[in-house]
Scaffold this active site. Structure first.
Site, PDB file in Angstrom:
ATOM      1  N   SER A  68      -1.398   2.900 -11.410  1.00 59.82           N
ATOM      2  CA  SER A  68      -1.959   2.511 -11.276  1.00 59.82           C
ATOM      3  C   SER A  68      -3.114   2.345 -12.202  1.00 59.82           C
ATOM      4  CB  SER A  68      -3.434   2.574 -10.060  1.00 59.82           C
ATOM      5  OG  SER A  68      -3.800   1.472  -9.329  1.00 59.82           O
ATOM      6  N   CYS A  84      -8.592   6.641   1.321  1.00 59.20           N
ATOM      7  CA  CYS A  84      -7.285   5.187   2.343  1.00 59.20           C
ATOM      8  C   CYS A  84      -8.024   5.506   3.512  1.00 59.20           C
ATOM      9  CB  CYS A  84      -6.251   5.334   1.916  1.00 59.20           C
ATOM     10  SG  CYS A  84      -6.081   4.880   0.149  1.00 59.20           S
TER      11      CYS A  84
HETATM   12  C1  LIG Z   1      -0.385   7.781  -4.272  1.00 61.86           C
HETATM   13  C2  LIG Z   1      -1.092   6.486  -4.184  1.00 61.86           C
HETATM   14  N1  LIG Z   1      -0.403   5.285  -4.045  1.00 61.86           N
HETATM   15  C3  LIG Z   1      -0.812   3.671  -4.117  1.00 61.86           C
HETATM   16  C4  LIG Z   1      -2.325   3.223  -3.900  1.00 61.86           C
HETATM   17  C5  LIG Z   1      -3.140   2.266  -4.217  1.00 61.86           C
HETATM   18  O1  LIG Z   1      -2.960   2.495  -5.221  1.00 61.86           O
HETATM   19  P1  LIG Z   1      -4.282   1.077  -5.754  1.00 61.86           P
HETATM   20  O2  LIG Z   1      -5.481   1.447  -5.605  1.00 61.86           O
HETATM   21  O3  LIG Z   1      -3.942   0.455  -7.311  1.00 61.86           O
HETATM   22  O4  LIG Z   1      -3.724  -0.126  -5.342  1.00 61.86           O
HETATM   23  C6  LIG Z   1      -2.962   4.403  -4.257  1.00 61.86           C
HETATM   24  C7  LIG Z   1      -4.269   4.892  -4.124  1.00 61.86           C
HETATM   25  O5  LIG Z   1      -5.521   5.821  -3.745  1.00 61.86           O
HETATM   26  C8  LIG Z   1      -2.243   6.108  -4.356  1.00 61.86           C
HETATM   27  O6  LIG Z   1      -2.979   7.575  -4.603  1.00 61.86           O
END
Ligand SMILES: Cc1ncc(COP(=O)(O)O)c(C=O)c1O
Length: 381
Positions: free
Chosen positions: A200, A326
């Site tokens: 990302s 999150c």
């Molecule tokens: C380990 C991990 N996976 C997935 C994501 C999700 O990514 P995106 O924000 O681009 O959807 C995050 C974002 O915080 C992350 O830290």
């Protein structure tokens, strides 16, 4: 203001923004159109695919642009599940880790409702998944192993090469959520044995809402978003061209300076950890001392509530997080820390500082002085 929450997101680098701007206005054409102006837009999209492939030792046909890490994670899990169901007409078995991001865990929960079995591997006190646990969990109906490359809360870098080999020895596909590690530490999909990978842009100074999914050639992943023929018919929808250009510029910047940025962040990280542990009583580092993301500092403060610490820091213009972005606002203790054997109280007393390439030693010292004063005040009460 001192920003120490780069694990949540990073600012778009000005050079990345500048690279993107013309693609909102002058170079706005749809890459699928056939006139010559759109040809140059199409070429740029191809160049970025090439840049991404070169960064991880893949080829450009193996790179698909997505709306970010969450979409790429969904594609990996749902795609592997679909492949299994097409062949067996029933749900199979997926193995993941207990400290994965919600993008993985909640997709697994959905697949459980759809008839799949999911094993959530435990981790040790430092957040490591054990290779032997993985080996003993693989079943004849296992269709995917998905283990993150580096953890977003505590920074642990998992033994991906060994885990991928263990999956492959039993003919199982291996996916890694590399969102926190991509373009920050070296990744070679061939050397590590990765079949699928998620990344990302907003974690490495690119724009939000754009990411990529790597799928090794020969894996017959189906389409994820149905519609037009974009992304070779596997992810429909007019391309987010400005986002893709931003992703490309951010990848170039990160890969050309990877060593420099990582050693700068690691130096600040180690300084911060040392000062906090030495100067603030009742503090503990979460995650391993060395084998962790260069910018990650996760500290538990005995008897103190992380939310109050984070709010206290905010009053002083310092941005950090209690757990991860999150889980912010959630009353639940971090699933990562509890899986690592911390009590609920310990988990709720943890602050994550995530250092970025633009931070300075003076900012780190100011942040440590602030957290020290806040902790002392809170303990006096
Ligand atoms: C380990 C991990 N996976 C997935 C994501 C999700 O990514 P995106 O924000 O681009 O959807 C995050 C974002 O915080 C992350 O830290």
């Amino acid at each position: 203001m001192i920003y120490l929450d780069h694990g949540a997101t990073t600012p778009c680098d000005p050079s990345v923004r500048d690279a993107m701007l013309p693609f909102f206005t002058d170079k706005f054409e749809n890459p699928s159109s056939i006139y010559s102006a759109s040809g140059s837009v199409k070429n740029i999209v191809m160049d970025v695919r090439e840049t991404a492939a070169a960064l991880i030792g893949a080829s450009r046909e193996e790179i698909f642009f997505t709306s970010g890490g969450t979409e790429a994670d969904n594609w990996a899990l749902m795609g592997a599940a679909d492949m299994y169901r097409r062949e067996h007409a029933e749900g199979g078995h997926i193995i993941t880790g207990s400290i994965e991001h919600p993008a993985i865990l909640n997709t697994c929960a959905y697949l459980e409702k759809m008839g799949f079995d999911v094993t959530y591997l435990p981790v040790d006190r430092d957040g490591y998944v054990s290779v032997s646990d993985l080996e003993s969990s693989i079943r004849p109906d296992t269709c995917l192993v998905s283990i993150m490359l580096a953890n977003n809360e505590v920074g642990t870098i998992e033994p991906i090469k060994e885990l991928a080999k263990t999956a492959h020895d039993k003919n199982v596909l291996f996916h890694t959520d590399a969102v926190q590690a991509f373009a920050q530490i070296p990744i070679n999909v061939e050397e590590l044995g990765i079949d699928m990978l998620s990344a990302s842009a907003h974690k490495f100074y690119g724009p939000k809402g754009i990411g990529l999914f790597y799928v090794k050639k020969g894996i017959s992943m189906g389409s994820f978003i149905h519609g037009g023929a974009q992304e070779r018919g596997r992810r429909a929808g007019t391309e987010n061209v400005p986002g893709i250009v931003g992703l490309g510029a951010a990848m170039k910047l990160a890969s050309e300076n990877m060593e420099k940025y990582a050693s700068h962040e690691a130096e600040l990280r180690d300084h911060m950890i040392e000062r906090i542990l030495n100067e603030i009583p009742g503090t503990h580092l979460n995650g391993p001392e060395k084998n962790r993301l260069p910018g990650n500092v996760s500290i538990s403060f005995d008897g103190l509530e992380s939310e109050s610490l984070v709010i206290g820091l905010d009053f002083r213009g310092i941005m950090a997080s209690a757990g991860s972005a999150c889980s912010a606002g959630s009353a639940e203790p971090s699933h990562v820390l509890t899986a690592m054997g911390r009590s609920n109280a310990e988990a709720k007393s943890t602050v994550r500082f995530s250092i970025g390439r633009g931070n300075t030693i003076d900012e780190i010292d100011e942040a440590v002085d602030a957290v020290k004063a806040i902790a002392e005040n809170m303990r006096k009460r």
